[in-house]
Design a protein around this motif. Structure first.
Motif, PDB file in Angstrom:
ATOM      1  N   TRP A  27    -109.620  70.263 -13.820  1.00  0.00           N
ATOM      2  CA  TRP A  27    -110.738  69.406 -14.224  1.00  0.00           C
ATOM      3  C   TRP A  27    -110.628  68.007 -13.599  1.00  0.00           C
ATOM      4  CZ3 TRP A  27    -108.522  72.701 -18.009  1.00  0.00           C
ATOM      5  CH2 TRP A  27    -109.340  73.771 -18.390  1.00  0.00           C
ATOM      6  N   SER A  28    -110.174  67.976 -12.344  1.00  0.00           N
ATOM      7  CA  SER A  28    -109.924  66.694 -11.676  1.00  0.00           C
ATOM      8  C   SER A  28    -111.186  65.890 -11.418  1.00  0.00           C
ATOM      9  CB  SER A  28    -109.207  66.945 -10.341  1.00  0.00           C
ATOM     10  OG  SER A  28    -107.944  67.531 -10.543  1.00  0.00           O
ATOM     11  N   ALA A  29    -112.353  66.544 -11.388  1.00  0.00           N
ATOM     12  CA  ALA A  29    -113.598  65.822 -11.092  1.00  0.00           C
ATOM     13  C   ALA A  29    -113.963  64.831 -12.187  1.00  0.00           C
ATOM     14  CB  ALA A  29    -114.742  66.808 -10.874  1.00  0.00           C
ATOM     15  N   THR A  30    -113.368  64.987 -13.349  1.00  0.00           N
ATOM     16  CA  THR A  30    -113.655  64.070 -14.452  1.00  0.00           C
ATOM     17  C   THR A  30    -112.572  63.002 -14.524  1.00  0.00           C
ATOM     18  OG1 THR A  30    -114.742  65.832 -15.707  1.00  0.00           O
ATOM     19  CG2 THR A  30    -114.069  63.871 -16.928  1.00  0.00           C
ATOM     20  N   GLU A  31    -112.900  61.811 -14.064  1.00  0.00           N
ATOM     21  CA  GLU A  31    -111.965  60.698 -14.138  1.00  0.00           C
ATOM     22  C   GLU A  31    -112.068  60.018 -15.506  1.00  0.00           C
ATOM     23  OE1 GLU A  31    -111.912  58.016 -10.786  1.00  0.00           O
ATOM     24  OE2 GLU A  31    -113.032  59.456  -9.563  1.00  0.00           O
ATOM     25  N   GLY A  32    -111.113  59.168 -15.808  1.00  0.00           N
ATOM     26  CA  GLY A  32    -111.192  58.321 -16.995  1.00  0.00           C
ATOM     27  C   GLY A  32    -110.741  58.946 -18.291  1.00  0.00           C
ATOM     28  N   LEU A  33    -110.194  60.165 -18.257  1.00  0.00           N
ATOM     29  CA  LEU A  33    -109.787  60.811 -19.502  1.00  0.00           C
ATOM     30  C   LEU A  33    -108.508  60.222 -20.082  1.00  0.00           C
ATOM     31  CD1 LEU A  33    -110.560  64.570 -18.711  1.00  0.00           C
ATOM     32  CD2 LEU A  33    -111.923  62.958 -20.051  1.00  0.00           C
ATOM     33  N   LEU A  34    -107.816  59.384 -19.318  1.00  0.00           N
ATOM     34  CA  LEU A  34    -106.611  58.730 -19.836  1.00  0.00           C
ATOM     35  C   LEU A  34    -106.937  57.545 -20.740  1.00  0.00           C
ATOM     36  CD1 LEU A  34    -104.276  58.711 -16.686  1.00  0.00           C
ATOM     37  CD2 LEU A  34    -104.549  60.474 -18.423  1.00  0.00           C
ATOM     38  N   ASP A  35    -108.204  57.183 -20.813  1.00  0.00           N
ATOM     39  CA  ASP A  35    -108.645  56.069 -21.654  1.00  0.00           C
ATOM     40  C   ASP A  35    -108.422  56.416 -23.130  1.00  0.00           C
ATOM     41  OD1 ASP A  35    -109.916  54.047 -23.025  1.00  0.00           O
ATOM     42  OD2 ASP A  35    -111.830  54.251 -21.985  1.00  0.00           O
ATOM     43  N   GLU A  36    -107.480  55.740 -23.782  1.00  0.00           N
ATOM     44  CA  GLU A  36    -107.123  56.059 -25.157  1.00  0.00           C
ATOM     45  C   GLU A  36    -108.203  55.685 -26.171  1.00  0.00           C
ATOM     46  OE1 GLU A  36    -103.365  54.312 -26.042  1.00  0.00           O
ATOM     47  OE2 GLU A  36    -102.250  55.596 -24.630  1.00  0.00           O
ATOM     48  N   THR A  37    -109.191  54.907 -25.745  1.00  0.00           N
ATOM     49  CA  THR A  37    -110.257  54.511 -26.673  1.00  0.00           C
ATOM     50  C   THR A  37    -111.342  55.581 -26.789  1.00  0.00           C
ATOM     51  OG1 THR A  37    -111.590  53.382 -24.981  1.00  0.00           O
ATOM     52  CG2 THR A  37    -109.862  52.100 -26.066  1.00  0.00           C
ATOM     53  N   LEU A  38    -111.292  56.594 -25.933  1.00  0.00           N
ATOM     54  CA  LEU A  38    -112.311  57.644 -25.973  1.00  0.00           C
ATOM     55  C   LEU A  38    -112.196  58.459 -27.254  1.00  0.00           C
ATOM     56  CD1 LEU A  38    -112.275  59.145 -22.350  1.00  0.00           C
ATOM     57  CD2 LEU A  38    -114.091  57.764 -23.374  1.00  0.00           C
ATOM     58  N   SER A  39    -113.303  58.628 -27.947  1.00  0.00           N
ATOM     59  CA  SER A  39    -113.343  59.537 -29.085  1.00  0.00           C
ATOM     60  C   SER A  39    -113.393  60.967 -28.567  1.00  0.00           C
ATOM     61  CB  SER A  39    -114.576  59.265 -29.944  1.00  0.00           C
ATOM     62  OG  SER A  39    -115.761  59.599 -29.218  1.00  0.00           O
ATOM     63  N   TRP A  40    -113.215  61.925 -29.474  1.00  0.00           N
ATOM     64  CA  TRP A  40    -113.293  63.332 -29.073  1.00  0.00           C
ATOM     65  C   TRP A  40    -114.649  63.640 -28.440  1.00  0.00           C
ATOM     66  CZ3 TRP A  40    -111.307  67.766 -27.745  1.00  0.00           C
ATOM     67  CH2 TRP A  40    -112.089  68.928 -27.811  1.00  0.00           C
ATOM     68  N   LYS A  41    -115.737  63.162 -29.056  1.00  0.00           N
ATOM     69  CA  LYS A  41    -117.069  63.463 -28.531  1.00  0.00           C
ATOM     70  C   LYS A  41    -117.270  62.861 -27.152  1.00  0.00           C
ATOM     71  CE  LYS A  41    -119.589  64.199 -32.865  1.00  0.00           C
ATOM     72  NZ  LYS A  41    -120.724  63.744 -33.710  1.00  0.00           N
ATOM     73  N   ALA A  42    -116.803  61.620 -26.955  1.00  0.00           N
ATOM     74  CA  ALA A  42    -116.940  60.980 -25.650  1.00  0.00           C
ATOM     75  C   ALA A  42    -116.083  61.687 -24.609  1.00  0.00           C
ATOM     76  CB  ALA A  42    -116.558  59.508 -25.750  1.00  0.00           C
ATOM     77  N   PHE A  43    -114.919  62.112 -25.014  1.00  0.00           N
ATOM     78  CA  PHE A  43    -113.999  62.849 -24.150  1.00  0.00           C
ATOM     79  C   PHE A  43    -114.651  64.156 -23.692  1.00  0.00           C
ATOM     80  CE2 PHE A  43    -110.290  65.495 -23.241  1.00  0.00           C
ATOM     81  CZ  PHE A  43    -109.322  64.608 -22.786  1.00  0.00           C
ATOM     82  N   ARG A  44    -115.220  64.879 -24.642  1.00  0.00           N
ATOM     83  CA  ARG A  44    -115.878  66.142 -24.329  1.00  0.00           C
ATOM     84  C   ARG A  44    -117.119  65.936 -23.468  1.00  0.00           C
ATOM     85  NH1 ARG A  44    -118.135  69.260 -29.418  1.00  0.00           N
ATOM     86  NH2 ARG A  44    -119.497  67.417 -29.334  1.00  0.00           N
ATOM     87  N   LYS A  45    -117.863  64.863 -23.748  1.00  0.00           N
ATOM     88  CA  LYS A  45    -119.084  64.601 -22.986  1.00  0.00           C
ATOM     89  C   LYS A  45    -118.785  64.343 -21.513  1.00  0.00           C
ATOM     90  CE  LYS A  45    -123.458  62.105 -23.099  1.00  0.00           C
ATOM     91  NZ  LYS A  45    -123.545  62.003 -21.628  1.00  0.00           N
ATOM     92  N   LYS A  46    -117.681  63.659 -21.229  1.00  0.00           N
ATOM     93  CA  LYS A  46    -117.312  63.427 -19.838  1.00  0.00           C
ATOM     94  C   LYS A  46    -117.119  64.758 -19.102  1.00  0.00           C
ATOM     95  CE  LYS A  46    -115.091  58.870 -19.597  1.00  0.00           C
ATOM     96  NZ  LYS A  46    -115.632  58.514 -18.263  1.00  0.00           N
TER      97      LYS A  46
END
Length: 319
Positions: free
Chosen positions: A30-49
């Motif tokens: 899933w390398s095309a999705t950057e920014g998943l290391l951002d600890e402020t992301l909620s589950w929904k925001a994480f999934r939406k990316k």
């Protein structure tokens, strides 16, 4: 507390275990999705990316949710010091995590997300049959990751066997002989399908199921046995099982998995399992993997040798 995980290192369905060993890293896709290391992301925001970058054409969130679950586990749940089991054909590798998750954009072939590790057993593979049945079962994941902390002792035991040298112990050789004998007995024709279903039911109870019942044939909607397990006396999940006794003419195919899927959905079960005293065809493996990817619901496929090993390890004298 040390945790354990199983990780299938095959981003974009390409085996990257050799690269992982060479780089002293574990790798996920899933390398095309950057920014998943951002600890402020909620589950929904994480999934939406992940939904936006990989599954934008999907009508529902099932595949995005499955992918997010694997990535969340890799990035958020794994910790330094945890153990990771990496299946690779008839063997597996074992690693200890030594860093937080990394995103390395200079990498190619869907391998940007990584973690540094220390490979155990001198980077040498461990034969799967060094492992006890629950660990062997967990390594048959058809998604990318699985939690394996509940079989941590089995992981340590397999590592100890490997580190002790390649010569099997007396106990190992005795168990192998008993497993072979048990498989032959299961396939001898002395047991009909009803007795086989009841044997599975009793085994599930022995393995910790709070309830297990054989579904009457007239009410069978695809699951022959339904069992409930309780985790920490708080969380409960339902397991739907399709039982297929020995058939010397054909291995268990995708049609059996499709029957089980109907049973999973009819019973609103959380997990599925096919148990056979025979063998399992590649089409069944593919069908289970496709369902896991689409829904996030795992289906374990237990063949005759694995079933026999479970019977031995749980105490065959009790049956």
């Amino acid at each position: 507390m040390q945790q354990a995980f199983v990780l299938r290192i095959a981003p974009s369905n390409v085996n990257k275990v050799p690269l992982a060993l060479k780089s002293d890293q574990i790798i996920i896709g899933w390398s095309a999705t950057e920014g998943l290391l951002d600890e402020t992301l909620s589950w929904k925001a994480f999934r939406k990316k992940l939904q936006d970058n990989h599954y934008s054409e999907e009508k529902n969130l099932r595949r995005a949710g499955g992918a997010a679950g694997h990535m969340w586990r890799f990035i958020r749940d794994m910790n330094v010091g945890d153990l990771v089991v990496v299946p690779n054909g008839p063997k597996f590798y074992l690693a200890e995590i030594t860093s937080d998750a990394l995103y390395l954009p200079e990498q190619i072939d869907d391998t940007h997300y990584r973690r540094n590790v220390r490979w155990l057993n001198d980077k040498k593979p461990i034969p799967r049959d060094f492992a006890k049945a629950p660990l062997i079962s967990r390594m048959k994941i058809y998604g990318t990751t699985a939690l394996a902390t509940d079989v941590l002792d089995d992981i340590r035991d397999a590592l100890a066997r490997a580190e002790a040298g390649s010569k099997p112990s007396f106990n190992y050789e005795l168990q192998a002989a008993l497993v072979k004998e048990t498989v032959e007995h299961l396939r001898s024709g002395h047991m009909d399908s009803f007795a086989f279903e009841n044997l599975i039911k009793d085994l599930l109870i022995q393995m910790g199921a709070k309830t297990a019942k054989v579904v009457p044939r007239r009410l069978d909607e695809g699951a022959d046995i339904l069992a409930t397990f309780r985790v920490a006396e708080t969380f409960q999940y339902t397991l739907a099982v399709q039982a297929k006794h020995w058939n010397d003419k054909a291995a268990v195919s995708n049609k059996v998995v499709e029957q089980l899927i109907e049973g999973i959905e009819a019973a609103n079960a959380d997990l599925g399992m096919v148990v056979t005293s025979g063998t399992i065809a590649e089409s069944a493996v593919i069908a289970a993997a496709s369902y896991a990817e689409a829904t996030g619901t795992q289906i374990e496929l237990v063949d005759g040798f694995q079933f026999a090993k479970l019977l031995i390890e749980q105490g065959i004298g009790k049956w």
